[in-house]
Write an enzyme that holds these catalytic residues in place. Structure first.
Site, PDB file in Angstrom:
ATOM      1  N   CYS A   1       0.654  -1.228  -0.103  1.00 47.35           N
ATOM      2  CA  CYS A   1      -0.107   0.007   0.098  1.00 47.35           C
ATOM      3  C   CYS A   1       0.834   1.283   0.120  1.00 47.35           C
ATOM      4  CB  CYS A   1      -0.708  -0.003   1.249  1.00 47.35           C
ATOM      5  SG  CYS A   1      -1.833  -1.366   1.355  1.00 47.35           S
TER       6      CYS A   1
ATOM      7  N   ARG B   1       4.959  -0.169  -6.708  1.00 44.31           N
ATOM      8  CA  ARG B   1       4.839  -1.061  -5.410  1.00 44.31           C
ATOM      9  C   ARG B   1       3.790  -2.085  -5.828  1.00 44.31           C
ATOM     10  NH1 ARG B   1       6.643   2.120  -0.470  1.00 44.31           N
ATOM     11  NH2 ARG B   1       5.158   0.925   0.498  1.00 44.31           N
TER      12      ARG B   1
ATOM     13  N   TRP C   1      -2.776  -2.426  -1.515  1.00 48.40           N
ATOM     14  CA  TRP C   1      -2.578  -3.848  -2.020  1.00 48.40           C
ATOM     15  C   TRP C   1      -3.304  -4.867  -1.015  1.00 48.40           C
ATOM     16  CZ3 TRP C   1       0.312  -7.180  -5.032  1.00 48.40           C
ATOM     17  CH2 TRP C   1       0.625  -8.219  -4.473  1.00 48.40           C
TER      18      TRP C   1
ATOM     19  N   ASN D   1      -1.395   1.759   6.184  1.00 47.84           N
ATOM     20  CA  ASN D   1      -0.805   0.817   5.621  1.00 47.84           C
ATOM     21  C   ASN D   1      -0.386  -0.081   7.129  1.00 47.84           C
ATOM     22  OD1 ASN D   1      -0.478   2.048   3.218  1.00 47.84           O
ATOM     23  ND2 ASN D   1       1.653   2.526   3.300  1.00 47.84           N
ATOM     24  N   GLY D   2      -0.436  -1.389   6.865  1.00 45.41           N
ATOM     25  CA  GLY D   2      -0.007  -2.289   7.937  1.00 45.41           C
ATOM     26  C   GLY D   2      -1.019  -3.242   8.228  1.00 45.41           C
TER      27      GLY D   2
ATOM     28  N   GLU E   1      16.140 -25.027  -6.097  1.00 42.42           N
ATOM     29  CA  GLU E   1      15.612 -23.507  -6.485  1.00 42.42           C
ATOM     30  C   GLU E   1      16.991 -22.557  -6.671  1.00 42.42           C
ATOM     31  OE1 GLU E   1      13.225 -21.682  -6.740  1.00 42.42           O
ATOM     32  OE2 GLU E   1      13.630 -19.776  -6.074  1.00 42.42           O
TER      33      GLU E   1
ATOM     34  N   LYS F   1      17.212 -20.209 -10.064  1.00 41.05           N
ATOM     35  CA  LYS F   1      17.525 -18.909 -10.062  1.00 41.05           C
ATOM     36  C   LYS F   1      18.646 -18.335 -10.784  1.00 41.05           C
ATOM     37  CE  LYS F   1      14.583 -17.520  -8.564  1.00 41.05           C
ATOM     38  NZ  LYS F   1      13.443 -18.221  -8.119  1.00 41.05           N
TER      39      LYS F   1
ATOM     40  N   GLU G   1      17.268 -18.982 -14.781  1.00 38.52           N
ATOM     41  CA  GLU G   1      16.495 -17.649 -15.008  1.00 38.52           C
ATOM     42  C   GLU G   1      16.944 -16.558 -15.142  1.00 38.52           C
ATOM     43  OE1 GLU G   1      12.182 -18.109 -12.508  1.00 38.52           O
ATOM     44  OE2 GLU G   1      13.860 -17.823 -11.371  1.00 38.52           O
TER      45      GLU G   1
ATOM     46  N   HIS H   1      24.556 -41.012 -10.591  1.00 34.26           N
ATOM     47  CA  HIS H   1      23.722 -41.754 -11.566  1.00 34.26           C
ATOM     48  C   HIS H   1      23.553 -40.961 -12.839  1.00 34.26           C
ATOM     49  CE1 HIS H   1      22.786 -45.021  -8.719  1.00 34.26           C
ATOM     50  NE2 HIS H   1      22.459 -43.900  -7.996  1.00 34.26           N
TER      51      HIS H   1
ATOM     52  N   LYS I   1       6.288 -12.991 -15.108  1.00 34.96           N
ATOM     53  CA  LYS I   1       6.235 -13.001 -13.776  1.00 34.96           C
ATOM     54  C   LYS I   1       4.871 -14.043 -13.513  1.00 34.96           C
ATOM     55  CE  LYS I   1       6.931 -11.914  -9.509  1.00 34.96           C
ATOM     56  NZ  LYS I   1       8.086 -12.753  -8.927  1.00 34.96           N
TER      57      LYS I   1
HETATM   58  C1  G6P Z   1       6.747 -18.012 -13.550  1.00 34.21           C
HETATM   59  C2  G6P Z   1       7.525 -17.199 -12.776  1.00 34.21           C
HETATM   60  C3  G6P Z   1       7.976 -18.185 -11.648  1.00 34.21           C
HETATM   61  C4  G6P Z   1       7.030 -18.495 -10.792  1.00 34.21           C
HETATM   62  C5  G6P Z   1       5.987 -19.351 -11.462  1.00 34.21           C
HETATM   63  C6  G6P Z   1       4.993 -19.793 -10.514  1.00 34.21           C
HETATM   64  O1  G6P Z   1       7.393 -18.995 -14.305  1.00 34.21           O
HETATM   65  O2  G6P Z   1       8.526 -16.621 -13.617  1.00 34.21           O
HETATM   66  O3  G6P Z   1       9.025 -16.986 -10.868  1.00 34.21           O
HETATM   67  O4  G6P Z   1       7.723 -19.220  -9.758  1.00 34.21           O
HETATM   68  O5  G6P Z   1       5.693 -18.721 -12.609  1.00 34.21           O
HETATM   69  O6  G6P Z   1       4.250 -18.650 -10.168  1.00 34.21           O
HETATM   70  P1  G6P Z   1       3.069 -18.793  -9.322  1.00 34.21           P
HETATM   71  O7  G6P Z   1       2.732 -17.175  -9.388  1.00 34.21           O
HETATM   72  O8  G6P Z   1       2.047 -19.630  -9.548  1.00 34.21           O
HETATM   73  O9  G6P Z   1       3.819 -18.792  -7.933  1.00 34.21           O
END
Ligand code: G6P
Length: 607
Positions: free
Chosen positions: A2, A27, A73, A99-100, A480, A484, A487, A503, A602
């Site tokens: 927010c 934001r 938000w 906010n909060g 993960e 990262k 990506e 393996h 995203k």
């Molecule tokens: C896309 C984004 C990833 C995310 C995935 C799942 O591939 O680039 O960063 O982990 O979607 O998104 P979600 O909003 O369902 O967690």
């Protein structure tokens, strides 16, 4: 998150307020509104983007030289016009933006209702407006001070009253507020970006402070009404720097927000004195919780990695069988759903189409479906039977960082909640929750190693392949870490369970192969030592993430990143942070577009 803007001065404020909100758009928000005082209060709010608010404002004149504005938000209640801010009190005399999170809002609301107040929104913030109105006896500042003593939780607020047409009162506890000092005009905002076009002279409020703004001046006092002499600072940053909080990229800002976002994920949900967890949004009775026979977790991408960790956690501590499914596979493969199956959907955005459709499929087959999302009012949040918001705030960098650690935090809470209903003792719950509370400070310590991690990144930025290894809770973290890196840097990276390396991937190891091993002191520590030796024997380059006092693996490694000790179930929250930083630094050194990596979105709303 927010955003708040307030202005009192010698000019018409409606357009300037909207301009301030525009500077806070980065934001993320889902509704917006303004309130201007001029004889009475004019409140205009709209669901959706600022253009909707502007369209409404173009239909009417909103006169006045003092007003407040907000981008919301959603956290409590859906993102619609009624829930958006500003909120007004019972008599329509007070308008506030907040906010909060007010943690005791339900108790306060019930008390006010018994005194004849009626509420129209689902928000905690509306309670603040009513309380201030209730305690107003001719001085807005005094009423706000009184209310600060009654509410629990976090807030940054800006308040106006019909009877004080040139005054804005602000108060802060845990949610930032900054005052802009102008010439004949003073400003209040949650973020300097909002007021940068008007002034560069600012005063940062501290927790527990109240500020009263008029066109002539600014007065800051404590909650006990002691005047505070605040320093005026000059802002030298430009708008882009400010929106990123001084960080070079949103991703780096979001990595650094994790101590705070993890705290926001567990705040108000843990009972330290009994070792219990409250997740009210699940809407499951005690009986239903005790009778969960099987859990299926559906997710994609980074959320799938959090899900895998969820499987390890829930099975070990709550002894309930868990299956983790790629949502895209689950939805098309005629899955078996038996009575007593609970289906948990994890999605940061709450809009990923495969996850959404998989959730619908599970529902059609009779499962009770729950959602774990960040975006309030998202489709998954609306269509599930119950759920938990992770409260991470908007994540702008495409590569997920803070949402992942918030998802993991919630899965830890869910695990403790389920385990406490089965076999976990109160004492054990208390110990784990007390340790969880130490995690934000431990992450802050890891973030201080960013420069050291940058030095490692410089040595490996031109490599074409990376291998990430982990066992137990650190296996999902290896996945993960590798995700990262690929990506955002476009380097090929694989995450593997360390023993499985034999393996296949072991064939790749040579002096050019960086191998990132996550080998913290946990249940799998003794086993992973052997796997590190196997890499060493083939002259692979070892970058290890180890617990702070570790020596054996550190001695075998080419580079060592140390993290603080923590109980096994909490270690992933720490171990992932250096991997986020390593991927980030490598990507920046390679000149990649970190926040908007090529080909990625995203939120993936197509199959
Ligand atoms: C896309 C984004 C990833 C995310 C995935 C799942 O591939 O680039 O960063 O982990 O979607 O998104 P979600 O909003 O369902 O967690």
């Amino acid at each position: 998150m927010c955003g708040i803007v307030g202005i009192t001065g010698d000019k018409q404020v409606a357009d300037i307020l909207v301009e301030g909100l525009r500077r806070l758009e980065y934001r993320g928000y889902d509704s917006a509104g303004i309130a201007v005082v001029d004889g009475g209060l004019h409140v205009i709010k709209r669901e959706g983007k600022l253009s909707a608010l502007e369209a409404a404002l173009s239909q009417q004149v909103v006169p006045g030289t003092c007003g407040i504005a907000h981008t919301r938000w959603a956290t409590h209640g859906a993102p619609n016009t009624i829930n958006s801010h500003p909120h007004t009190d019972h008599d329509g005399d007070v308008a506030i933006v907040h906010n909060g999170i007010i943690e005791n809002y339900k108790v306060l609301k019930t008390q006010l209702e018994s005194q004849g107040h009626t509420f129209i929104s689902e928000t905690d913030s509306e309670v603040l407006a009513h309380l201030i109105g209730h305690h107003y006896h001719g001085c807005l500042e005094t009423a706000v001070r009184k209310v600060m003593g009654l509410v629990e939780g976090t807030y940054g607020i800006a308040v106006i009253h019909r009877n004080e047409p040139h005054t804005i009162v602000g108060a802060r506890k845990g949610s930032p507020l900054v005052v802009g000092v102008g010439d004949g005009c003073n400003y209040l905002a949650s973020d300097v970006a909002a007021i940068l076009g008007e002034t560069r002279q600012v005063i940062y409020l501290d927790d527990g402070e109240i500020v009263t703004l008029t066109p002539e001046g600014v007065k800051t006092t404590t909650v006990d009404n002691i005047e505070v002499d605040k320093e005026i600072q000059e802002i030298s940053w430009d708008l882009d720097q400010i929106q990123k909080g001084g960080f070079q990229h949103f991703m780096l800002k979001e990595i650094h927000e994790q101590p705070e976002t993890i705290r926001d994920a567990y705040r108000g949900r843990i009972l330290l004195d009994t070792g219990d967890v409250k997740l009210a949004g699940l809407r499951l009775t005690d009986w239903e919780l005790r009778n969960v026979r099987r859990i299926i977790i559906l997710a994609c991408g980074t959320s799938w990695h959090a899900a895998l960790l969820g499987e390890y956690l829930i099975e070990e501590y709550a002894r309930i069988p868990v299956e983790v499914e790629y949502a895209s596979e689950f939805r098309y493969r005629s899955p078996v759903i038996e009575p007593g199956t609970l289906c948990l959907t994890i999605s940061q955005s709450g809009e990923t189409i495969d996850t959404l459709e998989a959730m619908r499929e599970a529902k059609r087959r009779g499962a009770k479906v729950l959602g774990l999302t960040n975006v309030v009012g998202s489709t998954i949040a609306r269509e599930t039977d119950g759920g938990i918001y992770i409260h991470a705030g908007p994540e702008i960098g495409v590569a997920s960082t803070k949402a992942f650690t918030s998802q993991v935090t919630i899965l830890i809470l869910l695990t403790i909640m389920l385990a406490r209903r089965n076999s976990m003792s109160s004492e054990r719950g208390m110990r784990l929750l007390a340790e969880l509370e130490k995690i934000p400070a431990k992450i802050a310590g890891i973030l201080e190693q960013s420069d050291a991690i940058l030095e490692i990144a410089k040595m490996y930025k031109d490599h074409s392949n990376f291998l990430y290894l982990g066992r137990g809770y650190n296996f999902p973290i290896a996945l993960e870490g590798a995700l990262k890196l690929k990506e955002i840097s476009y380097i090929h990276a694989e995450g593997y369970p360390a023993a499985e390396m034999k393996h296949g991937p072991i064939a790749l190891i040579d002096p050019d192969m960086p191998v990132v091993v996550i080998c913290t002191r946990d249940g799998s520590y003794q086993k992973i030592k052997g796997n590190v030796q196997e890499v060493k024997a083939r002259n692979g380059k070892i970058i290890s993430i180890v617990t702070e006092d570790e020596t054996e693996i550190a001695d075998m490694s080419d580079h060592v990143i140390r993290i603080p000790a923590a109980p096994d179930m909490l270690t992933p929250l720490l171990a992932v942070v250096p991997l986020q930083l390593l991927a980030y630094h490598i990507a920046v050194l390679r000149g990649a577009d970190v926040d908007q990596p090529r080909n990625l979105a995203k939120s993936v709303t197509v199959e």
